[in-house]
Design a protein around this motif. Structure first.
Motif, PDB file in Angstrom:
ATOM      1  N   MET A   1       0.059  15.431  -7.320  1.00 41.14           N
ATOM      2  CA  MET A   1      -1.072  14.746  -7.949  1.00 41.14           C
ATOM      3  C   MET A   1      -0.591  14.145  -9.262  1.00 41.14           C
ATOM      4  O   MET A   1       0.247  14.730  -9.950  1.00 41.14           O
ATOM      5  CB  MET A   1      -2.226  15.712  -8.213  1.00 41.14           C
ATOM      6  N   TYR A   2      -1.146  12.985  -9.588  1.00 42.05           N
ATOM      7  CA  TYR A   2      -0.801  12.308 -10.843  1.00 42.05           C
ATOM      8  C   TYR A   2      -1.956  11.401 -11.222  1.00 42.05           C
ATOM      9  O   TYR A   2      -2.924  11.260 -10.475  1.00 42.05           O
ATOM     10  CB  TYR A   2       0.508  11.524 -10.687  1.00 42.05           C
TER      11      TYR A   2
ATOM     12  N   MET B   1       0.849  -1.183   0.000  1.00 40.95           N
ATOM     13  CA  MET B   1       0.000   0.000   0.000  1.00 40.95           C
ATOM     14  C   MET B   1       0.888   1.237   0.000  1.00 40.95           C
ATOM     15  O   MET B   1       1.867   1.303   0.705  1.00 40.95           O
ATOM     16  CB  MET B   1      -0.909  -0.032   1.223  1.00 40.95           C
ATOM     17  N   THR B   2       0.508   2.185  -0.804  1.00 38.66           N
ATOM     18  CA  THR B   2       1.277   3.424  -0.921  1.00 38.66           C
ATOM     19  C   THR B   2       0.693   4.497  -0.014  1.00 38.66           C
ATOM     20  O   THR B   2      -0.286   4.271   0.684  1.00 38.66           O
ATOM     21  CB  THR B   2       1.234   3.931  -2.374  1.00 38.66           C
ATOM     22  N   GLY B   3       1.254   5.667  -0.081  1.00 46.51           N
ATOM     23  CA  GLY B   3       0.717   6.806   0.644  1.00 46.51           C
ATOM     24  C   GLY B   3      -0.225   7.617  -0.221  1.00 46.51           C
ATOM     25  O   GLY B   3      -0.423   8.791   0.013  1.00 46.51           O
ATOM     26  N   SER B   4      -0.792   6.982  -1.254  1.00 49.54           N
ATOM     27  CA  SER B   4      -1.638   7.695  -2.212  1.00 49.54           C
ATOM     28  C   SER B   4      -3.115   7.616  -1.842  1.00 49.54           C
ATOM     29  O   SER B   4      -3.572   6.641  -1.252  1.00 49.54           O
ATOM     30  CB  SER B   4      -1.451   7.128  -3.612  1.00 49.54           C
ATOM     31  N   TYR B   5      -3.839   8.660  -2.250  1.00 44.41           N
ATOM     32  CA  TYR B   5      -5.282   8.725  -2.073  1.00 44.41           C
ATOM     33  C   TYR B   5      -5.924   8.961  -3.431  1.00 44.41           C
ATOM     34  O   TYR B   5      -5.399   9.711  -4.254  1.00 44.41           O
ATOM     35  CB  TYR B   5      -5.670   9.867  -1.135  1.00 44.41           C
TER      36      TYR B   5
ATOM     37  N   ALA C   1      -8.008  11.855  -9.805  1.00 46.36           N
ATOM     38  CA  ALA C   1      -6.547  11.888  -9.740  1.00 46.36           C
ATOM     39  C   ALA C   1      -6.107  11.081  -8.527  1.00 46.36           C
ATOM     40  O   ALA C   1      -6.911  10.770  -7.647  1.00 46.36           O
ATOM     41  CB  ALA C   1      -6.039  13.322  -9.622  1.00 46.36           C
ATOM     42  N   LEU C   2      -4.848  10.769  -8.497  1.00 43.85           N
ATOM     43  CA  LEU C   2      -4.231  10.205  -7.305  1.00 43.85           C
ATOM     44  C   LEU C   2      -3.385  11.299  -6.665  1.00 43.85           C
ATOM     45  O   LEU C   2      -2.773  12.121  -7.365  1.00 43.85           O
ATOM     46  CB  LEU C   2      -3.356   9.000  -7.656  1.00 43.85           C
ATOM     47  N   PHE C   3      -3.357  11.327  -5.338  1.00 42.80           N
ATOM     48  CA  PHE C   3      -2.541  12.292  -4.605  1.00 42.80           C
ATOM     49  C   PHE C   3      -1.555  11.526  -3.748  1.00 42.80           C
ATOM     50  O   PHE C   3      -1.941  10.698  -2.924  1.00 42.80           O
ATOM     51  CB  PHE C   3      -3.409  13.193  -3.724  1.00 42.80           C
ATOM     52  N   ASP C   4      -0.286  11.791  -3.962  1.00 42.13           N
ATOM     53  CA  ASP C   4       0.796  11.174  -3.202  1.00 42.13           C
ATOM     54  C   ASP C   4       1.115  12.095  -2.031  1.00 42.13           C
ATOM     55  O   ASP C   4       1.715  13.155  -2.218  1.00 42.13           O
ATOM     56  CB  ASP C   4       2.006  10.995  -4.128  1.00 42.13           C
ATOM     57  N   GLN C   5       0.706  11.686  -0.836  1.00 40.15           N
ATOM     58  CA  GLN C   5       0.893  12.552   0.329  1.00 40.15           C
ATOM     59  C   GLN C   5       2.352  12.626   0.773  1.00 40.15           C
ATOM     60  O   GLN C   5       2.745  13.581   1.433  1.00 40.15           O
ATOM     61  CB  GLN C   5       0.016  12.098   1.480  1.00 40.15           C
ATOM     62  N   ILE C   6       3.165  11.658   0.400  1.00 40.58           N
ATOM     63  CA  ILE C   6       4.574  11.678   0.788  1.00 40.58           C
ATOM     64  C   ILE C   6       5.336  12.729  -0.021  1.00 40.58           C
ATOM     65  O   ILE C   6       6.100  13.520   0.521  1.00 40.58           O
ATOM     66  CB  ILE C   6       5.202  10.279   0.621  1.00 40.58           C
ATOM     67  N   ASN C   7       5.117  12.729  -1.346  1.00 36.73           N
ATOM     68  CA  ASN C   7       5.797  13.671  -2.227  1.00 36.73           C
ATOM     69  C   ASN C   7       4.962  14.909  -2.550  1.00 36.73           C
ATOM     70  O   ASN C   7       5.403  15.757  -3.332  1.00 36.73           O
ATOM     71  CB  ASN C   7       6.220  12.973  -3.524  1.00 36.73           C
TER      72      ASN C   7
END
Length: 82
Positions: A27-28, A1-5, A18-24
């Motif tokens: 959005m992608y 599991m990633t840190g993405s939402y 979109a996906l949001f990477d809370q670590i970096n």
């Protein structure tokens, strides 16, 4: 599991995702889908969307993203006055 939402915005003209990477902090995986159509039978000036169609589209979007990348949560926005 990633840190993405997974982010989903159910707008009247488009459903934006979109996906949001809370670590970096980025959005992608941004995509746009057509919204469910008007199901109102009240005539001109009325616009309603079927809850069943919204649920179906929500499940399809989640499944589409989940097959590509696991996310740890979902954030939703809905239509103004929705």
């Amino acid at each position: 599991m990633t840190g993405s939402y997974l982010l989903i915005d159910f707008g009247a003209s488009r459903v934006k995702t979109a996906l949001f990477d809370q670590i970096n902090m980025r959005m992608y995986g941004v995509h746009s889908f057509s919204p469910p159509g008007n199901c109102s039978t009240k005539g001109p000036g009325y616009f309603e969307i079927s809850c069943k169609e919204i649920r179906y589209q929500f499940q399809e979007i989640c499944s589409w993203y989940w097959q590509r990348e696991r996310f740890q949560g979902i954030f939703l926005c809905t239509q103004m006055h929705g």
